[in-house]
Structures are given as structure tokens and as C-alpha cells.
Design a protein around this motif. Structure first.
Motif, PDB file in Angstrom:
ATOM      1  N   LYS A 190       0.812  -1.068   0.052  1.00  0.00           N
ATOM      2  CA  LYS A 190      -0.109   0.107  -0.154  1.00  0.00           C
ATOM      3  C   LYS A 190       0.683   1.183  -0.023  1.00  0.00           C
ATOM      4  N   SER A 191       2.113   1.023   0.058  1.00  0.00           N
ATOM      5  CA  SER A 191       3.034   2.344  -0.005  1.00  0.00           C
ATOM      6  C   SER A 191       3.383   2.716  -1.435  1.00  0.00           C
ATOM      7  N   TYR A 192       2.917   1.879  -2.427  1.00  0.00           N
ATOM      8  CA  TYR A 192       3.121   2.073  -3.791  1.00  0.00           C
ATOM      9  C   TYR A 192       1.921   2.560  -4.326  1.00  0.00           C
ATOM     10  N   ILE A 193       1.851   3.016  -5.647  1.00  0.00           N
ATOM     11  CA  ILE A 193       0.833   3.411  -6.521  1.00  0.00           C
ATOM     12  C   ILE A 193       1.274   2.750  -7.854  1.00  0.00           C
ATOM     13  N   LEU A 194      -0.137   2.538  -8.630  1.00  0.00           N
ATOM     14  CA  LEU A 194       0.132   2.018  -9.786  1.00  0.00           C
ATOM     15  C   LEU A 194      -0.539   2.785 -11.040  1.00  0.00           C
ATOM     16  N   MET A 195       0.524   3.203 -11.872  1.00  0.00           N
ATOM     17  CA  MET A 195       0.122   4.388 -12.799  1.00  0.00           C
ATOM     18  C   MET A 195       0.191   3.589 -14.044  1.00  0.00           C
ATOM     19  N   GLU A 196      -0.879   4.059 -14.995  1.00  0.00           N
ATOM     20  CA  GLU A 196      -0.978   3.627 -16.416  1.00  0.00           C
ATOM     21  C   GLU A 196       0.251   4.252 -17.220  1.00  0.00           C
TER      22      GLU A 196
END
Length: 521
Positions: free
Chosen positions: A439-445
Motif C-alpha cells: 500500500k506504500s506504492y501506487i500503480l500508474m497507467e
């Protein structure tokens, strides 16, 4: 659909080997003569070969300014003041930032430690209401392959609230390409319409210096009867020193009233060279190392370090950050402004509305019926959480799938190049990472830019082929953290960084990208 080219002619212009070598010689001399330089990396010059650190080398740079859509350039520059205001407001929302820290803090000790610094100062009581940001919003041109009618738009890669670099070198790169357009390009054997250049002026050095001067002048006259100064807080062994020097020299010339003293302070020497006065105002006092009896009161601290865990190797480093934060100096950035630049903030602001009638997260800071909201929203791309929410669970499936992961980049809460995980590398990376830390990461397109070709000069060698360009727009902002009043808010020039289209990272100082400028089309 096949992505269309940005130019109707072949680009870059067709040049033979003799013409390439002519450009190389001219560029090598011009860059050194005009400070478009860095300290050489160890891969180019061994440390033992330059023990006194006297050498400089040309920054990696393109032989030609890269084609960039005028409409996208204008869009990015036009929204910068709205971005400055947005992130000033985010930094003032302690409840929102507390939520961000709770979301990512368990898996990100660095973010948690920054928040602890804020909490320590808050308990004691802040003595400086003014905050200062030199920001940079980074974009890529996006071309939706499934919707030809959508046109070209810029989509935001990230927003930088600390150590927004290359403002100094970007101005020099634009000057270099203007020089080449005047003196070299017209004389190619096959010169034609494709050699004509539409090169926008770039005053990023002056814009950043003007913001710093605004912060300096907002600081009150010293009650200790000391001369006030600006401190550039820097890393030990900084290679990108000339980029910083250009801003420093511009600041020295910019003041319309009197000279502004500027000093460089290695972060590791903070506790040796500064002290906090034992007064209710807690002024920060700087001692000149060459003359310790000469004291200055620090009006502004401009941080070109402190943006990652590597800058905090021990408790002394964190004590130094606390020491600065509790002082009366205007920080660029404060801890809260640095936390506002976390990738999790970007993800939440850009979160699509699941219920059309519900307010967006962005409307917490910018009214949804305003033009600023529309302009900001148009720059957002799809970014997903990696938490336990419904959206986070869906993102985890995308990230772990061997096919769908090819469309995404996984980002931690970090500034600087070399931290991201791309495409096929995402599933194995996540499987090695404790799930509690996801949850400390984000997923970007991934943003899909139209194809561009250019020639890069790096360490004396030419690299020719497909490239990807990333536009950064600088902003400067001074505001009152307690009242919310904005004292200065300006767009402050641009940066174009370019990398080979097979490279996934774009940091120039990290050795991935190169300096470039825009040929507007």
C-alpha cells in the motif's frame, strides 16, 4: 491505430558523418564555455584521476531540439499556477497528510520519519508561518491509440515539491539550441523546411531566482542586527553543482534593492555550521566556515538534498532536519510541503469519481466548478492505489497479471530517478515484497507518447534513434501556512528531458536521460 509523427518532414534532419562531428565539436566547446556541465561520473573519470574535483564535463544533450506539440506546451505552462496553489493548500491540510502517512507509513520508514519531524516541531510550536515552494510538474504527451479524435494532451507523470532540479541547465540548453539554429543548422547540405526551428524562450533560471527573492524579501528584518542570507543545502560530492550555481548567480543579480548573500552548506555540516538562537523567534544563525566570527541570519533554506533515505544515513541527519524545521528560516520545502509531494497524494487527487454526483478528492482543495479544477483534471492520468480497498484490490490484479502489467509502472513515495518498477518487472517485484508494504506504492497507467527521433551526445558518443520526451514546468510559490494567503505565485520556465525509447528511467544526473529543448510544432 499507428501513432502519427509530430512533424511532416524527417526529423532529425539528415546529416552526414562530417556534419555530425562538426556539431559534436561545437557543442562540446559551447557547453563547457557556458556552464552546461556536470562533474564527471566515475564511469567517465575515475575518482583517483581527479582527487581535487576540478574537472567538469558536458551534460548529455540532444543535437537538435525535439519536436513538441505547441498545444501541449501551452497546456502545461497554463496550468502551473493552479498546481502551485493546489500543493500549497495540500501542505496546509494536516488531517489529509496524516491520512497519507498512515496509508503508506508502515511500508515506508522514510515518510514516517518525515512526519515525526513535523510532530516534534508542532509539539514545540512552529515559529515560521511562511512556506516556500520551487515546484516542477512533469508531463508526457499522451496519444490515445484507441481514440484518434481525442487529440494530443499532456498527462502528468509526477509533481516535485523538493529539489526540483535542472532549472539552471534547462535555460542553457535552450540557449545552445538557439545558437545552433543561428550558426550551424542553416548550412547543412540538405537544409530545408525541416531545419526551421520554433524555439520558445526559457527563463527558468530567472523564474526560480525571482521566487527565491520573493521569499527572501518576505522574511522580516533581523532583530539580532545580523545580515540575512539564503542557504543552498546540498549533498556531499554533488555532481550537478553547475545547475545549482546558475540559480545562485541569478539570485545574486536579481535583487532590485541590495545584494542577497548566498552560501552553500553540505547537509552533513548543518549542525556544525548553524545554530538556533535561544529566543522566542528561534532564528537560524549561520557561521561562515572561512571566517567563523562572521554570522548571518538565515532567511531562506533551499534544499537540493534531503529528498530520499540516502540523505539520512544516521540519527544525526534526522536531528539536522529537525534542527532546520524548528527554526525561523523559511524552508523550501518545509516537511509538510515535502510530504505533499508524495506519490500517494497524486494518486488520491487523480482518483476517478465512482459516483458522478459525489465530490472529487481534488475538490477538497480546488472548487469543482472552477476553471482551475477543469485544467488540473485534464492533466491527470489513471493512477490506482495498491491498498486493501476495492480499487486497490483491482489494481493488484492488474499489477500481478503477466499481460496487464505491461501497461503500468509501479511507483514508491520517492523523488529522483531509478526508483520505479516497470511492466514485466512488477509481478516478481511484488512477490518479493511483503504484502503489508504494497500500500506504500501506487500503480500508474503508462502514458503513450507519439514517436520522436533525435540524436543524443553523451560522454562524447552519439546515440541515434527513437526517444521519449518529458516536459517539466517550474513554479514558484510563497504562502502563509496559517492563514492560507498566497504572497507569490508564478510559472517559472520549463525543462525538457529526453531518453532513448528503450529506457524506462529519465534522470539526467542518474545517467538515464539528457537535456533537450522544445521545437514547437
Amino acid at each position: 491505430m499507428v501513432a502519427h509523427s509530430l512533424t511532416s518532414d524527417a526529423y532529425p534532419p539528415a546529416v552526414d558523418e562530417g556534419e555530425k562531428q562538426r556539431l559534436v565539436e561545437v557543442i562540446k566547446d559551447w557547453t563547457v564555455a557556458n556552464g552546461l556541465t556536470v562533474r564527471p561520473p566515475p564511469t567517465l573519470v575515475a575518482v583517483g584521476a581527479d582527487p581535487s574535483g576540478v574537472l567538469a564535463t558536458s551534460v548529455p544533450v540532444t543535437l537538435f531540439p525535439s519536436p513538441f506539440p505547441q498545444v501541449c506546451f501551452d497546456q502545461a505552462k497554463g496550468v502551473q499556477r493552479a498546481y502551485n496553489e493546489l500543493y500549497a493548500k495540500v501542505s496546509q491540510d494536516e488531517q489529509f497528510l496524516s491520512f497519507i502517512v498512515q496509508e503508506v507509513g508502515d511500508g515506508d520508514e522514510f515518510i514516517a520519519n518525515l512526519w515525526k519531524v513535523h510532530c516534534r516541531v508542532k509539539e514545540e510550536g512552529y515559529v515560521q508561518d511562511l512556506s516556500f515552494g520551487l515546484f516542477r510538474s512533469d508531463y508526457m504527451v499522451h496519444e490515445d491509440p484507441s481514440d484518434a479524435a481525442a487529440g494530443l494532451q499532456v498527462k502528468q507523470v509526477e509533481f516535485n515539491t523538493i529539489a526540483s532540479s535542472f532549472g539552471g541547465l534547462s535555460t542553457q540548453t535552450c540557449r545552445l539550441h538557439k545558437f545552433l539554429a543561428d550558426t550551424e543548422y542553416p548550412y547543412f547540405k540538405e537544409a530545408g523546411v525541416h531545419t526551421k526551428q520554433n524555439l520558445p524562450a526559457n527563463d527558468s533560471v530567472q523564474g526560480l531566482a525571482a521566487g527565491m527573492e520573493a521569499a527572501f524579501k518576505a522574511y522580516p528584518k533581523s532583530e539580532l542586527d545580523l545580515e540575512t542570507c539564503v542557504i543552498f543545502l546540498v549533498q556531499d560530492g554533488e555532481r550537478n553543482v553547475f545547475d545549482q550555481r546558475h540559480v545562485e548567480y541569478a539570485l545574486g543579480k536579481s535583487s532590485t534593492t541590495s545584494r542577497i548573500p548566498v552560501f552553500r552548506l553540505p547537509f552533513s555540516e548543518t549542525l556544525q555550521r548553524t545554530r538556533v538562537a535561544n529566543t522566542p523567534q528561534r532564528q537560524l544563525i549561520y557561521s561562515l566556515p572561512s571566517n567563523p566570527d562572521k554570522k548571518f541570519e538565515v532567511a531562506v533554506i533551499y534544499m537540493r538534498c534531503g529528498y530520499g533515505p540516502g540523505d539520512y544515513p544516521d540519527t544525526n541527519a534526522w536531528d539536522a532536519r529537525y534542527h532546520l524545521e524548528r527554526s525561523a528560516a523559511i524552508k523550501c520545502p518545509s516537511v509538510l510541503t515535502q510530504l505533499a509531494g508524495a506519490k500517494k497524494v497524486q494518486q488520491i487527487l487523480a482518483m476517478p469519481k465512482l459516483d458522478p454526483s459525489a465530490p472529487s478528492e481534488l475538490s477538497r482543495f480546488i472548487p469543482e466548478d472552477s476553471q482551475a479544477w477543469k485544467d488540473l483534471w485534464a492533466t491527470f492520468t489513471n493512477i490506482f492505489p495498491m491498498d486493501d480497498s476495492e480499487g486497490g484490490q483491482a489494481a493488484r490484479k492488474l499489477a500481478l497479471d503477466s499481460e496487464s502489467c505491461q501497461r503500468y509502472v509501479l511507483k514508491p513515495q520517492r523523488e529522483g530517478g531509478g526508483n520505479n518498477c516497470y511492466k514485466a518487472a512488477i509481478p516478481p517485484f511484488l512477490k518479493e515484497l511483503p504484502e503489508a508494504h504494497w500500500k506504500s506504492y501506487i500503480l500508474m497507467e503508462l502514458i503513450t507518447p507519439p514517436p520522436v527521433n533525435n540524436i543524443i551526445l553523451r560522454n562524447g558518443q552519439l546515440e541515434q534513434g527513437g526517444v521519449i520526451c518529458e516536459l517539466g514546468v517550474y513554479g514558484s510559490c510563497v504562502w502563509n501556512q496559517r492563514t492560507g494567503k498566497i504572497l507569490h505565485n508564478e510559472e517559472a520556465g520549463y525543462l525538457l528531458r529526453t531518453k532513448g525509447d528503450q529506457s524506462e528511467e529519465g534522470g539526467v544526473a542518474a545517467g538515464f536521460g539528457c537535456m533537450d529543448s522544445c521545437n514547437l510544432v
